[in-house]
Design an enzyme around this catalytic site. Structure first.
Site, short mmCIF file in Angstrom:
data_model
loop_
_atom_site.label_atom_id
_atom_site.label_comp_id
_atom_site.label_asym_id
_atom_site.label_seq_id
_atom_site.Cartn_x
_atom_site.Cartn_y
_atom_site.Cartn_z
N GLU A 24 0.72 -1.36 -0.08
CA GLU A 24 0.07 -0.02 0.24
C GLU A 24 0.89 1.33 0.02
OE1 GLU A 24 -2.28 0.20 3.85
OE2 GLU A 24 -3.38 1.55 3.09
N LYS A 51 -9.56 1.98 -1.84
CA LYS A 51 -9.62 1.51 -0.61
C LYS A 51 -11.03 1.73 0.23
CE LYS A 51 -7.01 0.82 3.86
NZ LYS A 51 -5.77 1.19 4.40
N CYS A 62 -5.01 -3.54 2.43
CA CYS A 62 -4.74 -3.42 3.89
C CYS A 62 -5.97 -3.66 4.87
CB CYS A 62 -4.04 -2.19 4.46
SG CYS A 62 -3.14 -2.44 5.99
C1 ACM Z 1 -3.90 -0.13 7.10
O1 ACM Z 1 -5.11 -0.16 6.81
N1 ACM Z 1 -2.96 0.63 6.48
C2 ACM Z 1 -3.65 -0.61 8.80
#
Ligand code: ACM
Length: 265
Positions: free
Chosen positions: A40, A111, A145
């Site tokens: 990420e 995301k 993530c």
């Molecule tokens: C995250 O979502 N970078 C912990």
């Protein structure tokens, strides 16, 4: 069907986009693979302190430095890549990942579940969970993530036909690597989680990232897990078609046995 899938774990330097892209290029330069997943926010680092900082590293999804580098690498090495980046749009900035294919096509995921102070800097993703064709028409689903803690993320990708879940991460909580074993088992898919490593400081803030990037097969076996601190690339051969088998035995099927009428979602 042999398909070479890889993880690339390294420590980006905060807001040093050029340095980080050079580092990724040097890691990937001599690697032969069909799909490699990177962390990420791989080019920018993670721990921001202001909107100005985030704006200064946000990139155009089709013509920014990350897109340009990975289009070049994808063509050169005949490899698909999934890499996280900060996506600049007319409507604001997203914490996104791009799938870049050897024909230089780009597919974007934004995301969905933002973690902690990410909510200060990024818009919540609006793409939903989509599955894209990577090299050899392998179906790759993207999540980023913290999406891991919501099982609906991986389930949505699996129901949409993902054979491999590509999962760029910057993990700080200790549970994800184990939880992704369950995500693979309950959905019958490969999962490829590529984490960053190292400690990042910005002003008074500090975060320690957990490394342990991993590739999990459809039975939840750990094909490979890196250690916490190593910076390296690992590639292994899998058969993505194993993900198309959702039968557990002659009576049970991961998808057909779902009782959606009884679930409260
Ligand atoms: C995250 O979502 N970078 C912990």
């Amino acid at each position: 069907m042999g398909f070479k899938v890889g993880i690339c774990q390294f420590e980006p330097e905060l807001m040093q986009v050029e340095t980080n892209l050079e580092k990724m290029e040097s890691f990937l330069g001599s690697v032969s693979a069909d799909l490699i997943v990177l962390p990420e926010l791989a080019a920018s680092g993670y721990l921001f302190n202001s909107e100005e900082e985030v704006l200064s590293i946000a990139e155009d999804p089709r013509n920014g430095p990350t897109a340009n580098l990975f289009q070049k690498l994808a063509k050169q090495h005949n490899t698909s890549y999934v890499v996280g980046f900060a996506e600049k749009t007319e409507n604001g900035i997203y914490n996104s990942a791009m799938l870049v294919n050897p024909d230089t096509s780009i597919h974007i995921y934004r995301k969905t579940h933002l973690f902690f102070e990410e909510k200060k800097w990024f818009n919540a993703g609006d793409t939903g969970f989509n599955v894209f064709s990577a090299k050899n028409n392998i179906k790759v689903g993207l999540m980023i993530c913290f999406d891991w803690i919501f099982p609906e993320s991986a389930r949505s990708l699996a129901l949409a036909g993902a054979q491999i879940i590509a999962h760029p991460t910057n993990l700080v909580l200790p549970w994800c690597q184990q939880a992704m074993i369950t995500r693979s088992i309950e959905n019958g898919v490969f999962s490829v989680s590529s984490n960053r490593t190292g400690r990042e400081r910005n002003g008074d803030k500090v975060l320690n990232f957990t490394g342990m990037s991993q590739i999990i097969n459809t039975n939840g076996q750990i094909i490979h897990r890196m250690d916490k601190n190593e910076e390296s690339v690992f590639v292994t051969e899998i058969d993505p078609l194993e993900s198309d088998e959702k039968d557990i035995n002659e009576y049970n099927n991961l998808f057909l046995d779902r009782r959606t009428e009884l679930y409260k979602l």
